[in-house]
Motif scaffolding. Structure first.
Motif, PDB file in Angstrom:
ATOM      1  N   ILE A 243      10.707  -7.963  -1.944  1.00 17.04           N
ATOM      2  CA  ILE A 243       9.860  -7.172  -1.979  1.00 17.04           C
ATOM      3  C   ILE A 243      10.831  -5.778  -2.165  1.00 17.04           C
ATOM      4  N   TYR A 244      11.799  -5.546  -1.403  1.00 15.37           N
ATOM      5  CA  TYR A 244      12.911  -4.363  -1.647  1.00 15.37           C
ATOM      6  C   TYR A 244      13.519  -4.448  -3.122  1.00 15.37           C
ATOM      7  N   HIS A 245      13.757  -5.484  -3.282  1.00 16.58           N
ATOM      8  CA  HIS A 245      14.508  -5.793  -4.617  1.00 16.58           C
ATOM      9  C   HIS A 245      13.564  -5.431  -5.661  1.00 16.58           C
ATOM     10  N   VAL A 246      12.093  -5.831  -5.722  1.00 13.35           N
ATOM     11  CA  VAL A 246      11.284  -5.375  -6.993  1.00 13.35           C
ATOM     12  C   VAL A 246      11.121  -3.947  -6.896  1.00 13.35           C
ATOM     13  N   ILE A 247      10.995  -3.389  -5.673  1.00 10.88           N
ATOM     14  CA  ILE A 247      10.603  -1.881  -5.545  1.00 10.88           C
ATOM     15  C   ILE A 247      11.784  -1.180  -6.327  1.00 10.88           C
ATOM     16  N   CYS A 248      12.947  -1.597  -5.661  1.00  9.33           N
ATOM     17  CA  CYS A 248      14.118  -0.737  -6.528  1.00  9.33           C
ATOM     18  C   CYS A 248      14.182  -0.922  -8.089  1.00  9.33           C
ATOM     19  N   SER A 249      13.990  -2.093  -8.671  1.00  9.62           N
ATOM     20  CA  SER A 249      13.903  -2.489 -10.001  1.00  9.62           C
ATOM     21  C   SER A 249      12.897  -1.497 -10.828  1.00  9.62           C
ATOM     22  N   LEU A 250      11.757  -1.473 -10.275  1.00  9.75           N
ATOM     23  CA  LEU A 250      10.440  -0.542 -10.469  1.00  9.75           C
ATOM     24  C   LEU A 250      11.095   1.032 -10.667  1.00  9.75           C
ATOM     25  N   ILE A 251      11.629   1.474  -9.463  1.00  9.86           N
ATOM     26  CA  ILE A 251      12.270   2.632  -9.480  1.00  9.86           C
ATOM     27  C   ILE A 251      13.228   2.887 -10.538  1.00  9.86           C
ATOM     28  N   GLU A 252      13.977   1.968 -10.891  1.00  7.57           N
ATOM     29  CA  GLU A 252      15.119   2.342 -11.601  1.00  7.57           C
ATOM     30  C   GLU A 252      14.626   2.320 -13.001  1.00  7.57           C
ATOM     31  N   ASN A 253      13.401   1.948 -13.154  1.00 14.77           N
ATOM     32  CA  ASN A 253      12.619   1.839 -14.671  1.00 14.77           C
ATOM     33  C   ASN A 253      11.849   2.965 -14.742  1.00 14.77           C
ATOM     34  N   LYS A 254      12.125   3.952 -13.798  1.00 20.08           N
ATOM     35  CA  LYS A 254      11.026   5.098 -13.813  1.00 20.08           C
ATOM     36  C   LYS A 254       9.550   4.916 -13.776  1.00 20.08           C
ATOM     37  N   CYS A 255       9.293   4.043 -12.790  1.00 15.67           N
ATOM     38  CA  CYS A 255       7.754   3.770 -12.399  1.00 15.67           C
ATOM     39  C   CYS A 255       7.284   5.170 -11.654  1.00 15.67           C
ATOM     40  N   LEU A 256       6.033   5.554 -11.489  1.00 18.67           N
ATOM     41  CA  LEU A 256       5.459   6.766 -10.749  1.00 18.67           C
ATOM     42  C   LEU A 256       5.210   6.332  -9.601  1.00 18.67           C
ATOM     43  N   LEU A 257       5.573   7.207  -8.658  1.00 17.81           N
ATOM     44  CA  LEU A 257       5.525   7.015  -7.186  1.00 17.81           C
ATOM     45  C   LEU A 257       4.307   7.832  -6.658  1.00 17.81           C
ATOM     46  N   ASN A 258       4.277   9.095  -6.918  1.00 16.59           N
ATOM     47  CA  ASN A 258       3.265  10.086  -6.558  1.00 16.59           C
ATOM     48  C   ASN A 258       1.914   9.778  -7.361  1.00 16.59           C
ATOM     49  N   VAL A 259       1.297   8.881  -7.268  1.00 19.20           N
ATOM     50  CA  VAL A 259      -0.006   8.391  -8.099  1.00 19.20           C
ATOM     51  C   VAL A 259      -0.904   7.543  -6.952  1.00 19.20           C
ATOM     52  N   GLY A 260      -2.098   8.009  -7.236  1.00 20.81           N
ATOM     53  CA  GLY A 260      -3.151   7.038  -6.432  1.00 20.81           C
ATOM     54  C   GLY A 260      -4.068   6.303  -7.175  1.00 20.81           C
ATOM     55  N   ASP A 261      -4.473   5.375  -6.714  1.00 22.01           N
ATOM     56  CA  ASP A 261      -5.531   4.307  -7.471  1.00 22.01           C
ATOM     57  C   ASP A 261      -6.990   5.212  -7.232  1.00 22.01           C
ATOM     58  N   LYS A 262      -7.839   4.450  -7.556  1.00 21.47           N
ATOM     59  CA  LYS A 262      -9.218   5.016  -7.672  1.00 21.47           C
ATOM     60  C   LYS A 262     -10.101   5.446  -6.261  1.00 21.47           C
ATOM     61  N   TYR A 263      -9.223   4.848  -5.473  1.00 18.47           N
ATOM     62  CA  TYR A 263      -9.470   5.422  -3.930  1.00 18.47           C
ATOM     63  C   TYR A 263      -8.656   6.259  -3.291  1.00 18.47           C
ATOM     64  N   GLY A 264      -7.471   6.738  -4.202  1.00 22.50           N
ATOM     65  CA  GLY A 264      -6.624   7.583  -3.814  1.00 22.50           C
ATOM     66  C   GLY A 264      -5.358   6.944  -2.799  1.00 22.50           C
ATOM     67  N   GLN A 265      -5.475   5.810  -2.905  1.00 19.83           N
ATOM     68  CA  GLN A 265      -4.286   5.331  -2.201  1.00 19.83           C
ATOM     69  C   GLN A 265      -3.035   5.141  -2.927  1.00 19.83           C
ATOM     70  N   THR A 266      -2.029   5.701  -2.416  1.00 23.52           N
ATOM     71  CA  THR A 266      -0.750   5.443  -3.120  1.00 23.52           C
ATOM     72  C   THR A 266       0.136   4.527  -2.813  1.00 23.52           C
ATOM     73  N   PRO A 267       1.387   4.026  -3.568  1.00 22.82           N
ATOM     74  CA  PRO A 267       2.006   3.019  -3.277  1.00 22.82           C
ATOM     75  C   PRO A 267       2.626   3.327  -1.828  1.00 22.82           C
ATOM     76  N   LEU A 268       2.877   4.462  -1.289  1.00 20.68           N
ATOM     77  CA  LEU A 268       3.351   4.676   0.024  1.00 20.68           C
ATOM     78  C   LEU A 268       2.289   4.246   1.054  1.00 20.68           C
ATOM     79  N   MET A 269       1.153   4.547   0.940  1.00 20.41           N
ATOM     80  CA  MET A 269      -0.051   3.995   1.648  1.00 20.41           C
ATOM     81  C   MET A 269      -0.038   2.506   1.904  1.00 20.41           C
ATOM     82  N   ARG A 270       0.192   1.913   0.643  1.00 22.68           N
ATOM     83  CA  ARG A 270       0.047   0.358   0.671  1.00 22.68           C
ATOM     84  C   ARG A 270       1.226  -0.317   1.254  1.00 22.68           C
ATOM     85  N   ALA A 271       2.249   0.625   1.178  1.00 20.04           N
ATOM     86  CA  ALA A 271       3.466  -0.154   1.989  1.00 20.04           C
ATOM     87  C   ALA A 271       3.406  -0.179   3.397  1.00 20.04           C
TER      88      ALA A 271
END
Length: 479
Positions: free
Chosen positions: A124-152
């Protein structure tokens, strides 16, 4: 008939009985009828089964590296690979140009991988790092307002939470029920993650939409370890009272100018301080930094359109849609008479200057907002007037517009009436009371000098009068 299915499942895997009394067609039937769909099904199955060789063959030779297509489930290949935590497939797709920010139903790839609670932590950590290296958005919520941080946090991924915090993720973003990351750590009994959040200055005394605090959430679940951690870092009651008194003192009105922002600098009223409250009510508080840095005033915010949102950097379409819906609901809300009535409606015998200034300042803000609402309505009317032109006189649309116009005129008349009443009250106060001390202006230097000269002349005149009076009395007495 089946109405819903979990995200990630294809139509072929559903239990729908749309085929009535006929036997449900087999998967082979769809394969024969739609070769393209077969290819998507094969790719989806290959990703789910972690068959990296088949994924590479399909993407390279059959799809010509079109890795951002939507599969049967509505998800992209990258979203499936992230959800099932197949790190090699994730790396391959990212190398071939997969977009880490493409989403389905407001779920992004990083949200999908953070929701995985069964895969190995290192994977999981490796996948997260790969996504971050490819400029994925972190401060974003789904339709319920849940962010990647909340899901983690809900998945108990301590290393992932630490990585997201190191990347500067916003820990004070809220979901639809007003929960921040601290609430999620308390609700899911994650003491180690809670310590990490506290180390990054997370606020512990926030309340959700039901006025509950994180410690109340922990106590409701009987998570004593969470309660102990929160109590350790929370201030004592005396310190809290002292802080509240300081905040209250600082928030008090220092002068009458505070009710009229910009009046001392002769600037136009902006009411920028109201924007964060509106964003919170629209579940868009994550956009506060972008809007604050733009320098827009409240009127510009209330009239913001999609092209302006894109220019500000609001990249996710569902975030723009949520903001547009929030603005529309704000302009469509009703106004009651007591919302614009002030001193006249209170029927007091005496009013202080502070009462009058407060009511006037409030009404100025209401007029400011109503002007923006009128502009909003006029803008939409100009866009749709060609359609309205062909509506019959008794159509529901025309009737609704007439009703709305009558209500709007009524509210404007209420404001005019209140302004007239306020003017009468202020005239009475001005006649019966001296002007406020901060309205007394210092006299110009020439007026002061003229006053001194006048005083000297008066004193000299009085002195001469006294002198001549004494001489007259002395002569009369001597005779």
């Amino acid at each position: 008939m089946a109405q819903f299915r979990p995200a990630g499942l294809s139509d072929d895997d559903s239990d729908s009985d749309d085929y009535g009394f006929y036997e449900k067609p087999s998967r082979d039937y769809f394969i024969q009828e739609n070769p393209k769909k077969t290819l998507e099904v094969k790719l989806q199955d290959a990703i789910i089964n972690a068959n990296i060789d088949e994924v590479e063959n399909i993407v390279t030779y059959d799809l010509n590296n079109r890795v951002n297509l939507k599969l049967d489930s509505g998800w992209t290949p990258l979203m499936h690979a992230c959800f099932h935590a197949h790190d090699k497939i994730v790396d391959f797709l990212l190398e071939r140009g997969a977009d880490p920010n493409l989403h389905a139903d407001s779920v992004t790839p990083i949200m999908a991988v953070c929701s995985n609670s069964s895969a190995n932590n290192d994977t999981i950590y490796h996948v997260i790092c790969s996504l971050i290296e490819n400029k994925c958005l972190l401060n974003v919520g789904d339709k319920y307002g849940q962010t990647p941080l909340m899901r983690a946090i809900s998945s108990g991924r301590v290393a992932v939470v630490q990585k997201l915090l190191d990347e500067g993720v916003n820990i004070e973003m809220r979901d639809q029920q007003g929960w921040t990351a601290v609430f999620w750590a308390a609700h899911h009994n994650q003491p180690e993650i809670l310590e990490l959040l506290i180390a990054h200055k997370a606020r512990l005394t926030e309340v959700d939409k039901y006025s509950r605090t994180p410690i109340e959430i922990a106590m409701s679940h009987d998570y004593q370890n969470i309660v102990d951690i929160l109590n350790k870092y929370l201030k004592t009651d005396e310190e809290l009272e002292e802080t509240k008194s300081i905040v209250s003192l600082n928030s008090q009105m220092r002068s009458w100018h505070d009710y009229y922002p910009g009046v001392t600098t002769e600037d136009r009223l902006t009411y920028v301080c109201e924007i964060p409250h509106l964003l919170y009510g629209m579940s868009c508080e994550s956009l506060g930094t972008l809007i604050e840095s733009s320098g827009m005033n409240l009127r510009e915010f209330l009239l913001m359109e999609e092209d302006k949102m894109i220019n500000l950097g609001i990249e996710m379409p569902y975030e723009r849609q949520r903001l547009k819906i929030g603005l529309k609901k704000f302009h469509l809300r009703g106004w009651r008479l007591n919302a614009v009535a002030g001193l006249y409606a209170r029927k007091f015998e005496n009013y202080s200057v502070l009462d009058c200034l407060t009511a006037l300042g409030t009404h100025m803000q209401q007029v400011y907002i109503l002007e923006a609402t009128l502009q909003y309505a006029l803008r939409d009317y100009n866009r749709n007037k060609n359609q309205i032109k062909f509506e019959p006189p008794d159509s529901p649309l025309i009737l609704r517009m007439k009703t709305g116009t009558k209500k709007l005129v009524s509210q404007i008349n209420n404001l005019r009436s209140e302004i007239k009443n306020m003017k009468g009250i202020l005239v009475k106060i001005s006649k019966a009371n001296p002007p406020p001390a901060d309205l007394i202006k210092e006299k110009p230097l020439f007026e002061v000098a003229l006053g001194y000269v006048t005083d000297v002349l008066v004193i000299c005149s009085i002195g001469a009068l006294i002198y001549h009076s004494r001489n007259y009395l002395a002569r009369v007495t001597s005779k």
